[in-house]
Write a protein that holds these residues in place. Structure first.
Motif, PDB file in Angstrom:
ATOM      1  N   GLY A 437       0.800  -1.223   0.000  1.00  0.00           N
ATOM      2  CA  GLY A 437       0.000   0.000   0.000  1.00  0.00           C
ATOM      3  C   GLY A 437       0.829   1.267   0.000  1.00  0.00           C
ATOM      4  O   GLY A 437       0.274   2.366   0.036  1.00  0.00           O
ATOM      5  N   GLY A 438       2.144   1.136  -0.022  1.00  0.00           N
ATOM      6  CA  GLY A 438       3.020   2.302  -0.007  1.00  0.00           C
ATOM      7  C   GLY A 438       3.990   2.238   1.154  1.00  0.00           C
ATOM      8  O   GLY A 438       4.107   1.223   1.847  1.00  0.00           O
ATOM      9  N   VAL A 439       4.685   3.341   1.399  1.00  0.00           N
ATOM     10  CA  VAL A 439       5.681   3.389   2.466  1.00  0.00           C
ATOM     11  C   VAL A 439       5.005   3.695   3.793  1.00  0.00           C
ATOM     12  O   VAL A 439       4.264   4.677   3.918  1.00  0.00           O
ATOM     13  N   GLN A 440       5.243   2.836   4.775  1.00  0.00           N
ATOM     14  CA  GLN A 440       4.792   3.099   6.143  1.00  0.00           C
ATOM     15  C   GLN A 440       5.841   3.981   6.799  1.00  0.00           C
ATOM     16  O   GLN A 440       6.987   3.594   6.943  1.00  0.00           O
ATOM     17  N   GLN A 441       5.448   5.186   7.202  1.00  0.00           N
ATOM     18  CA  GLN A 441       6.406   6.151   7.697  1.00  0.00           C
ATOM     19  C   GLN A 441       6.652   5.973   9.198  1.00  0.00           C
ATOM     20  O   GLN A 441       5.786   5.525   9.938  1.00  0.00           O
ATOM     21  N   PRO A 442       7.856   6.329   9.666  1.00  0.00           N
ATOM     22  CA  PRO A 442       8.224   6.071  11.061  1.00  0.00           C
ATOM     23  C   PRO A 442       7.613   7.068  12.044  1.00  0.00           C
ATOM     24  O   PRO A 442       7.366   8.231  11.707  1.00  0.00           O
ATOM     25  N   VAL A 443       7.401   6.592  13.266  1.00  0.00           N
ATOM     26  CA  VAL A 443       6.900   7.416  14.372  1.00  0.00           C
ATOM     27  C   VAL A 443       7.714   7.059  15.603  1.00  0.00           C
ATOM     28  O   VAL A 443       8.019   5.890  15.835  1.00  0.00           O
ATOM     29  N   ALA A 444       8.083   8.079  16.397  1.00  0.00           N
ATOM     30  CA  ALA A 444       8.948   7.859  17.565  1.00  0.00           C
ATOM     31  C   ALA A 444       8.347   8.479  18.817  1.00  0.00           C
ATOM     32  O   ALA A 444       7.517   9.394  18.749  1.00  0.00           O
ATOM     33  N   TYR A 445       8.800   7.961  19.971  1.00  0.00           N
ATOM     34  CA  TYR A 445       8.533   8.580  21.273  1.00  0.00           C
ATOM     35  C   TYR A 445       9.833   9.211  21.771  1.00  0.00           C
ATOM     36  O   TYR A 445      10.882   8.558  21.770  1.00  0.00           O
ATOM     37  N   LEU A 446       9.784  10.463  22.228  1.00  0.00           N
ATOM     38  CA  LEU A 446      10.912  11.104  22.908  1.00  0.00           C
ATOM     39  C   LEU A 446      10.459  11.456  24.314  1.00  0.00           C
ATOM     40  O   LEU A 446       9.506  12.228  24.488  1.00  0.00           O
ATOM     41  N   THR A 447      11.135  10.897  25.305  1.00  0.00           N
ATOM     42  CA  THR A 447      10.692  11.041  26.692  1.00  0.00           C
ATOM     43  C   THR A 447      11.831  11.597  27.550  1.00  0.00           C
ATOM     44  O   THR A 447      12.948  11.087  27.500  1.00  0.00           O
ATOM     45  N   CYS A 448      11.543  12.638  28.321  1.00  0.00           N
ATOM     46  CA  CYS A 448      12.517  13.227  29.243  1.00  0.00           C
ATOM     47  C   CYS A 448      11.860  13.400  30.607  1.00  0.00           C
ATOM     48  O   CYS A 448      10.676  13.106  30.780  1.00  0.00           O
ATOM     49  N   ASN A 449      12.627  13.904  31.568  1.00  0.00           N
ATOM     50  CA  ASN A 449      12.106  14.137  32.919  1.00  0.00           C
ATOM     51  C   ASN A 449      12.608  15.479  33.446  1.00  0.00           C
ATOM     52  O   ASN A 449      13.277  15.559  34.476  1.00  0.00           O
TER      53      ASN A 449
END
Length: 687
Positions: A437-449
């Motif tokens: 169906g095409g390119v599945q694009q990336p998703v990220a979590y950025l976590t800090c404190n």
């Protein structure tokens, strides 16, 4: 409601965090695992010769399905670690581990990979697909595919038990941090602490219905005391509580003790390595890293220690002399180090963290960080609304290429709060891959404190927190800027673990770059840029007491390496005795100031006992060599735009599709040199 236009552009659904519930986690994972098992059985029942489309693509579909079911559960366990989410996580983890071992020890699947590698079609594959298959065959061997049935069963039992133990280690540490607190009613006890830190402590007390102040072991609260509080006994009290977290000593002695877990984890890792034919777990760990042997790693660390230790001793001598001269302190202790270091830095450089903090308003730092990346890599980053998150503090951002087309997204969760794991990290939400169906694009979590904003002002970061933010975003860019279409080597996948810190530590360099700082380091009230004099002092501070910082990291790295290399299963040890003995020997060799006997650092060393850094903590130092040398290429070219694009296209875009050293050589034109690291840290004269 989620943003439908963004979802269309990214071509995949995002987790519906406003609808995910702990009670849904286990049934959803059960359904996915059952479906995957049925599909795998059908796939392997075919009599036809395997091809990429009939073997690898269906397996990637199965892997992606699991990531979408398990990823949000794992993430929420870390950022919303309530009792319900812990139960859900602990119910799911054994099932996932069992499935993973089952697949990795499937002889029919292994034979299918071998057949594909021996096929005529394989000869027509490019380097990326060949690496996918080579990595898979290696991982089969590392999962015990060649073991007899009884030993395979033992491998599975060990894997299940290790996942349980490592989770419990992290839970104990979180519980220990949450359980400790100190109520302070007399503000005089907090003399020396910043107004912002005291306001934050007052807000924590008010949230508990208390008057006065509430101090905790969350790092922003702990650091506010250990670095600034004039009251020495208060510093000592917090140091002891922090240094004995989840242990058999200190104010919570025995309540959340990780001692027995450490011993069992080490024993099981050693047994696992021996099952697979390795002499020790360190050898097994290095099978997927750049370094060739534990002895090679040890030589690297010892050599760096010999360079840094004289400088570290000089740093400590200076600090002790300063404390003696300033306050008549003759019994200098670890709970004095950060405090007097701040005072000495202020006297010597005319610089304090609190003087810098007004110039690092969180939103402006984030925008400045994006500007760096946009300039370096020719991309755009915009905030987007309408996407469900797990907390009101979380924001979402979309990445766009030079034509404005979205190609990735990330969540940013910046502030410390109750029931959130300490530290900072990047994790993947969705991985890039090409589908029918095409390119599945990336998703990220950025976590800090970071410390949350106080009423009436933005969150103001320390420079160390700015560095942390840039570091984690470097990991995020490695995940998001990949242009590899095969999921198992896209982004951070397939990257040697001792190279995975290169993009993150590379980003740290921009936190000391004058042009970059001039752009975003502006006073939160007046908008005035950081004065040139202050900017110069900040840049000088990079090498301030770099010797002490270096030997501390080398202490951790050597301890970790030898702990896993030299483990003796015949020797019985209780309460972490062998761990402490080894740590003492490492400190005798590397450290210039030994902590008190009650210090229980290993009991909270989650990087190696609960994370992915077992026998790999040296990666931070090795990656510093890589990142400093990479940044030197920018310096040598006078920050030519071409260098940024080359770094993007060689290091970031290619992910794990090629050997990490080959990619570095492709970027730099040669193998890495330690010279830039020594220069950046002011250690060159000790070489």
């Amino acid at each position: 409601m989620q943003n439908p236009l963004l979802l269309d552009a990214l071509a995949q659904p995002l987790p519906a965090f406003d609808a995910i519930r702990p009670e849904h986690a286990e049934p959803a994972l059960d359904e996915v695992l059952a479906r995957n098992r049925a599909e795998l059985e059908q796939l392997l029942a075919r009599n036809e010769a395997p091809t990429w489309d009939t073997l690898i693509e269906p397996l990637e579909d199965m892997s992606d399905r699991i990531q979408r079911a398990w990823g949000p559960v794992s993430h929420l366990f870390s950022v919303v670690s309530t009792a319900d989410w812990r139960r859900a996580y602990n119910a799911c983890l054994p099932k996932l581990t069992e499935y993973s071992v089952e697949v990795s020890q499937s002889e029919p699947l292994f034979r299918a990979y071998e057949a594909l590698a021996a096929s005529a079609e394989y000869q027509r594959y490019g380097a990326v697909r060949r690496k996918v298959i080579a990595d898979a065959l290696r991982d089969f061997r590392l999962s015990g595919i060649a073991l007899p049935a009884a030993e395979k069963a033992r491998y599975k039992d060990i894997s299940l038990r290790l996942s349980e133990l490592q989770t419990k280690f992290e839970e104990n540490l979180m519980d220990a941090i949450q359980a400790w607190g100190k109520h302070v009613e007399d503000e005089a006890l907090l003399a020396g602490m910043t107004d912002a830190a005291k306001q934050a402590a007052r807000a924590r007390a008010e949230a508990k219905g208390l008057k006065g102040y509430w101090l905790t072991l969350d790092f922003p609260s702990y650091d506010a005391v250990i670095s600034y509080a004039d009251h020495r006994e208060l510093r000592r009290e917090l140091y002891e509580a922090f240094a004995t977290r989840a242990s058999d000593h200190g104010p919570q002695a025995g309540q959340f003790d990780n001692g027995a877990l450490m011993e069992e984890i080490l024993a099981l890792r050693h047994e696992l390595a021996r099952l697979l034919g390795y002499a020790n777990y360190a050898e097994l760990s290095l099978a997927t890293k750049m370094a060739e042997s534990p002895d090679e790693v040890e030589r690297f660390l010892v050599d760096l220690a010999q360079r840094a230790k004289p400088r570290a001793q000089a740093d400590l001598d200076e600090l002790r002399a300063f404390a003696r001269e300033r306050d008549g302190l003759d019994d200098f202790a670890p709970w004095d180090a950060a405090y007097y270091s701040e005072k000495l830095k202020e006297q010597k450089l005319g610089l304090s963290d609190e003087e810098l903090r007004p110039y690092f308003a969180f939103d402006r730092v984030v925008r400045g960080m994006f500007d760096v990346v946009q300039r370096l890599y020719g991309i755009g980053i915009d905030k987007v609304d309408g996407i469900a998150t797990w907390h009101a503090d979380v924001s979402t951002y979309v990445l766009k290429d030079g034509d404005g087309v979205p190609f990735g997204l990330f969540y940013l969760d910046p502030y410390a709060r109750a029931e959130k794991r300490s530290g900072a990290w990047m994790d993947e939400c969705i991985n890039r891959r090409r589908t029918p169906g095409g390119v599945q694009q990336p998703v990220a979590y950025l976590t800090c404190n970071f410390t949350p904003p106080l009423p009436g002002q933005p969150a103001l970061l320390t420079h160390d927190e700015v560095v942390t933010l840039f570091h984690e975003f470097g990991h995020g860019l490695h995940h998001l800027l990949t242009r590899v279409d095969e999921a198992s080597v896209a982004g951070i996948h397939g990257v040697a673990w001792d190279a995975v810190e290169l993009p993150s530590q590379f980003m740290e360099n921009w936190c000391y770059d004058a042009a970059t700082l001039k752009h975003f380091a502006r006073h939160w009230q007046s908008g005035a840029p950081m004065p040139e004099e202050l900017l110069g002092k900040l840049r000088q501070s990079r090498s301030f007491h770099a010797g002490l910082g270096t030997v501390r990291q080398l202490e951790f790295a050597l301890f970790d390496l030898r702990l896993h290399r030299d483990f003796d299963p015949a020797r019985k040890s209780e309460h972490g005795a062998r761990v402490l003995e080894l740590l003492d020997r490492v400190r005798d060799e590397v450290a210039v100031m030994k902590p008190p006997a009650f210090n229980r650092m290993p009991w909270s060393f989650s990087h190696i006992f609960a994370g992915g850094y077992a026998a790999g903590y040296y990666s931070y130092k090795w990656a510093e060599v890589l990142s400093a040398d990479a940044f030197a290429a920018f310096e040598e070219s006078e920050f030519s735009p071409e260098i940024g694009y080359r770094f993007r296209d060689t290091i970031l875009a290619q992910g794990g599709s090629k050997d990490a050293m080959d990619l570095f050589v492709e970027f730099r034109g040669r193998k890495p040199s330690i010279d830039a690291l020594l220069r950046h840290n002011g250690l060159g004269e000790t070489a």
